[in-house]
Design a protein around this motif. Structure first.
Motif, PDB file in Angstrom:
ATOM      1  N   VAL A  55      75.534  88.183  39.276  1.00 23.08           N
ATOM      2  CA  VAL A  55      74.499  87.468  40.211  1.00 23.08           C
ATOM      3  C   VAL A  55      73.717  86.849  39.086  1.00 23.08           C
ATOM      4  O   VAL A  55      73.196  87.861  38.508  1.00 23.08           O
ATOM      5  CB  VAL A  55      73.269  88.438  41.849  1.00 23.08           C
ATOM      6  N   VAL A  56      73.332  85.283  39.061  1.00 19.75           N
ATOM      7  CA  VAL A  56      72.650  84.804  38.858  1.00 19.75           C
ATOM      8  C   VAL A  56      71.275  84.787  39.489  1.00 19.75           C
ATOM      9  O   VAL A  56      71.310  83.942  40.604  1.00 19.75           O
ATOM     10  CB  VAL A  56      72.577  83.331  38.413  1.00 19.75           C
ATOM     11  N   LYS A  57      70.344  84.639  38.636  1.00 17.76           N
ATOM     12  CA  LYS A  57      69.079  85.072  39.347  1.00 17.76           C
ATOM     13  C   LYS A  57      67.614  84.317  38.487  1.00 17.76           C
ATOM     14  O   LYS A  57      67.861  84.148  37.365  1.00 17.76           O
ATOM     15  CB  LYS A  57      68.369  86.184  39.904  1.00 17.76           C
ATOM     16  N   GLY A  58      66.918  83.350  39.087  1.00 14.63           N
ATOM     17  CA  GLY A  58      65.483  82.644  38.323  1.00 14.63           C
ATOM     18  C   GLY A  58      66.002  82.147  37.314  1.00 14.63           C
ATOM     19  O   GLY A  58      65.490  80.674  37.105  1.00 14.63           O
ATOM     20  N   THR A  59      66.921  81.334  37.467  1.00 14.59           N
ATOM     21  CA  THR A  59      67.072  79.946  36.439  1.00 14.59           C
ATOM     22  C   THR A  59      66.866  78.705  37.907  1.00 14.59           C
ATOM     23  O   THR A  59      67.024  78.782  38.563  1.00 14.59           O
ATOM     24  CB  THR A  59      68.873  80.388  36.287  1.00 14.59           C
ATOM     25  N   THR A  60      66.997  77.410  37.004  1.00 12.43           N
ATOM     26  CA  THR A  60      67.457  76.222  37.653  1.00 12.43           C
ATOM     27  C   THR A  60      68.404  76.050  38.775  1.00 12.43           C
ATOM     28  O   THR A  60      67.860  75.504  40.167  1.00 12.43           O
ATOM     29  CB  THR A  60      66.699  75.120  36.921  1.00 12.43           C
ATOM     30  N   ASP A  61      69.011  76.403  38.531  1.00 10.11           N
ATOM     31  CA  ASP A  61      69.843  76.563  39.697  1.00 10.11           C
ATOM     32  C   ASP A  61      70.662  77.184  40.665  1.00 10.11           C
ATOM     33  O   ASP A  61      70.258  77.397  41.663  1.00 10.11           O
ATOM     34  CB  ASP A  61      71.812  76.247  38.612  1.00 10.11           C
ATOM     35  N   ALA A  62      69.899  79.024  40.047  1.00 12.43           N
ATOM     36  CA  ALA A  62      69.608  79.291  41.003  1.00 12.43           C
ATOM     37  C   ALA A  62      68.510  78.592  42.737  1.00 12.43           C
ATOM     38  O   ALA A  62      68.868  78.992  43.896  1.00 12.43           O
ATOM     39  CB  ALA A  62      69.499  80.957  40.407  1.00 12.43           C
ATOM     40  N   ASN A  63      67.275  78.574  41.483  1.00 14.08           N
ATOM     41  CA  ASN A  63      66.596  78.283  42.273  1.00 14.08           C
ATOM     42  C   ASN A  63      67.138  77.209  43.052  1.00 14.08           C
ATOM     43  O   ASN A  63      66.293  77.172  44.642  1.00 14.08           O
ATOM     44  CB  ASN A  63      65.169  78.190  41.701  1.00 14.08           C
ATOM     45  N   ARG A  64      67.597  75.705  42.837  1.00 14.01           N
ATOM     46  CA  ARG A  64      67.860  75.256  43.709  1.00 14.01           C
ATOM     47  C   ARG A  64      68.462  75.166  44.677  1.00 14.01           C
ATOM     48  O   ARG A  64      68.417  74.911  45.961  1.00 14.01           O
ATOM     49  CB  ARG A  64      68.024  73.916  42.725  1.00 14.01           C
ATOM     50  N   ILE A  65      69.416  76.085  44.850  1.00 14.26           N
ATOM     51  CA  ILE A  65      70.797  77.143  45.628  1.00 14.26           C
ATOM     52  C   ILE A  65      69.708  77.593  47.027  1.00 14.26           C
ATOM     53  O   ILE A  65      69.764  77.340  48.115  1.00 14.26           O
ATOM     54  CB  ILE A  65      71.627  77.681  45.098  1.00 14.26           C
ATOM     55  N   ASN A  66      68.977  78.155  47.127  1.00 18.03           N
ATOM     56  CA  ASN A  66      68.374  78.945  46.738  1.00 18.03           C
ATOM     57  C   ASN A  66      67.471  78.814  48.631  1.00 18.03           C
ATOM     58  O   ASN A  66      67.097  78.405  48.926  1.00 18.03           O
ATOM     59  CB  ASN A  66      66.932  79.865  46.512  1.00 18.03           C
ATOM     60  N   ASN A  67      66.547  78.053  47.410  1.00 21.06           N
ATOM     61  CA  ASN A  67      65.389  75.980  47.905  1.00 21.06           C
ATOM     62  C   ASN A  67      66.776  75.175  49.169  1.00 21.06           C
ATOM     63  O   ASN A  67      65.624  74.742  50.361  1.00 21.06           O
ATOM     64  CB  ASN A  67      64.925  74.996  46.616  1.00 21.06           C
ATOM     65  N   ILE A  68      67.899  74.410  48.813  1.00 23.98           N
ATOM     66  CA  ILE A  68      68.554  73.543  49.608  1.00 23.98           C
ATOM     67  C   ILE A  68      69.258  74.412  50.933  1.00 23.98           C
ATOM     68  O   ILE A  68      69.062  74.225  51.773  1.00 23.98           O
ATOM     69  CB  ILE A  68      69.508  72.547  49.077  1.00 23.98           C
ATOM     70  N   GLY A  69      69.249  75.533  50.411  1.00 23.82           N
ATOM     71  CA  GLY A  69      69.766  76.658  51.829  1.00 23.82           C
ATOM     72  C   GLY A  69      69.259  76.375  52.627  1.00 23.82           C
ATOM     73  O   GLY A  69      69.563  76.809  53.705  1.00 23.82           O
ATOM     74  N   GLN A  70      67.470  77.242  52.392  1.00 26.37           N
ATOM     75  CA  GLN A  70      66.593  77.075  52.870  1.00 26.37           C
ATOM     76  C   GLN A  70      66.672  76.177  54.227  1.00 26.37           C
ATOM     77  O   GLN A  70      66.067  75.806  55.113  1.00 26.37           O
ATOM     78  CB  GLN A  70      65.768  77.892  52.539  1.00 26.37           C
ATOM     79  N   LYS A  71      65.851  74.760  53.661  1.00 27.18           N
ATOM     80  CA  LYS A  71      66.223  73.469  53.428  1.00 27.18           C
ATOM     81  C   LYS A  71      67.515  72.974  54.652  1.00 27.18           C
ATOM     82  O   LYS A  71      66.732  72.661  56.494  1.00 27.18           O
ATOM     83  CB  LYS A  71      65.786  71.812  52.673  1.00 27.18           C
ATOM     84  N   ILE A  72      68.773  73.623  54.816  1.00 26.11           N
ATOM     85  CA  ILE A  72      69.516  73.426  55.291  1.00 26.11           C
ATOM     86  C   ILE A  72      69.573  74.253  56.444  1.00 26.11           C
ATOM     87  O   ILE A  72      69.653  73.882  57.631  1.00 26.11           O
ATOM     88  CB  ILE A  72      70.977  73.330  54.518  1.00 26.11           C
ATOM     89  N   ALA A  73      69.273  75.718  56.534  1.00 28.74           N
ATOM     90  CA  ALA A  73      68.998  76.700  57.214  1.00 28.74           C
ATOM     91  C   ALA A  73      68.028  76.272  58.535  1.00 28.74           C
ATOM     92  O   ALA A  73      67.799  76.149  59.863  1.00 28.74           O
ATOM     93  CB  ALA A  73      68.980  78.234  56.769  1.00 28.74           C
ATOM     94  N   ALA A  74      67.013  76.044  58.086  1.00 29.85           N
ATOM     95  CA  ALA A  74      65.948  75.244  58.647  1.00 29.85           C
ATOM     96  C   ALA A  74      66.162  74.191  59.715  1.00 29.85           C
ATOM     97  O   ALA A  74      65.959  73.715  60.929  1.00 29.85           O
ATOM     98  CB  ALA A  74      64.698  74.675  58.097  1.00 29.85           C
ATOM     99  N   ALA A  75      66.836  72.819  59.094  1.00 28.09           N
ATOM    100  CA  ALA A  75      66.873  71.845  59.869  1.00 28.09           C
ATOM    101  C   ALA A  75      68.301  72.605  61.204  1.00 28.09           C
ATOM    102  O   ALA A  75      68.663  72.090  61.978  1.00 28.09           O
ATOM    103  CB  ALA A  75      68.398  70.910  58.914  1.00 28.09           C
ATOM    104  N   SER A  76      69.370  73.321  60.629  1.00 29.80           N
ATOM    105  CA  SER A  76      70.186  74.205  61.642  1.00 29.80           C
ATOM    106  C   SER A  76      69.653  74.992  62.598  1.00 29.80           C
ATOM    107  O   SER A  76      69.853  74.203  64.127  1.00 29.80           O
ATOM    108  CB  SER A  76      71.177  75.436  60.541  1.00 29.80           C
ATOM    109  N   GLU A  77      68.045  75.230  62.233  1.00 36.23           N
ATOM    110  CA  GLU A  77      67.270  76.150  63.549  1.00 36.23           C
ATOM    111  C   GLU A  77      67.258  75.177  64.244  1.00 36.23           C
ATOM    112  O   GLU A  77      67.228  75.059  66.014  1.00 36.23           O
ATOM    113  CB  GLU A  77      66.402  77.056  62.310  1.00 36.23           C
ATOM    114  N   ARG A  78      66.716  73.873  63.592  1.00 37.95           N
ATOM    115  CA  ARG A  78      65.842  72.754  64.904  1.00 37.95           C
ATOM    116  C   ARG A  78      66.625  72.342  65.260  1.00 37.95           C
ATOM    117  O   ARG A  78      66.816  71.543  67.279  1.00 37.95           O
ATOM    118  CB  ARG A  78      64.867  72.270  63.954  1.00 37.95           C
TER     119      ARG A  78
END
Length: 273
Positions: A55-78
């Motif tokens: 598992v890749v942690k702390g890289t630009t891509d890893a952080n990008r995936i986490n941040n965008i995933g949270q935004k998509i999940a928030a949109a889903s909830e809404r």
């Protein structure tokens, strides 16, 4: 009443009663196996997969995936809350991980457990590309496509068992049935079923990425890059679990305005590529 008739009636009754509702389309879907069984199993398998892979942690891509995933999940909830499905995600446990692997792939297990492989990141390229992949994978989970595939598999097995019972005293026709049933149901049922799920996830995913502030047409650009990366080596669409890249590009282009319009109803007016 003969045993095979009783079994057939029981099977029909079980299928008729085992239904769920797709919160995005309002359509009834098969749900023979309940999520109360599927989600714990999926979470366990996901944890095992992470333990066995890098598992890749702390890289630009890893952080990008986490941040965008949270935004998509928030949109889903809404979206779900606004459309009468408050609490729909109560058993979900969102998790987004980047895994070291050259495969051009990403996937989401039931309950919101998502993996991107490093091999897909050069093709994703932008935040919009990652959001397109993320929205598609999240849509699979929200629409319970995993549950439906497992249920369809059980129905396929049930049909095979019923055919063999009905032909128990006719070995020649039983052999012919077994020879053609698998191929027939695969090409005529299971593969179209899977392609329909992929198209449905594309469409739902466009709405989710737009609600999260990303340009839906970035998904069409993504599939142009996916097509170029494949080098034209994809099987014919009717033999594939997925629509062709051209079909997806055409569908996404046709659906993009609708996705933006839905996002604007939630106050989203700008879309990032």
């Amino acid at each position: 009443m003969k045993t095979k008739t009783i079994l057939s009636l029981c099977a029909i009754a079980a299928i008729a009663l085992a239904c769920a509702t797709n919160p995005f389309t309002g359509k009834k879907t098969i749900a023979i196996i309940p999520n109360s069984q599927i989600l714990p199993m999926a979470f366990q398998q996901y944890d095992q997969f992470l333990a066995e892979n890098k598992v890749v942690k702390g890289t630009t891509d890893a952080n990008r995936i986490n941040n965008i995933g949270q935004k998509i999940a928030a949109a889903s909830e809404r979206y779900l809350t606004a459309n009468g499905y408050a609490g729909y995600l109560k058993d979900y446990a969102w998790e987004y991980n980047l895994v070291e692997d050259d495969a051009v792939n990403a996937w989401c297990m039931p309950g919101g457990k998502i993996v991107f492989y490093t091999g897909i990141m050069p093709i994703a390229q932008s935040d919009g590309g990652v959001a397109a992949i993320m929205g598609h994978e999240v849509a699979h989970a929200l629409a319970n496509h995993g549950q439906q595939r497992m249920s369809a598999g059980q129905i396929q097995q049930l049909g095979a068992a019923a055919g063999n019972i009905a032909l128990a005293n006719d070995s020649e026709n039983q052999e012919m049935f077994n020879q053609y049933y698998g191929v027939g149901t695969q090409l005529g049922l299971m593969l179209p079923f899977s392609r329909n799920h992929e198209s449905e996830a594309d469409k739902i995913g466009l709405t989710l990425m737009a609600m999260a502030g990303y340009e839906p047409l970035a998904a069409a650009d993504l599939w142009r890059r996916m097509k170029a990366n494949s080098g034209g080596g994809a099987p014919p669409e009717f033999m594939s679990t997925h629509p062709s890249s051209d079909t997806r590009i055409n569908n996404i282009t046709a659906w993009a305005n609708e996705a933006r319009a839905k996002a604007r109803k939630y106050g989203v007016t700008s879309f990032k590529k």
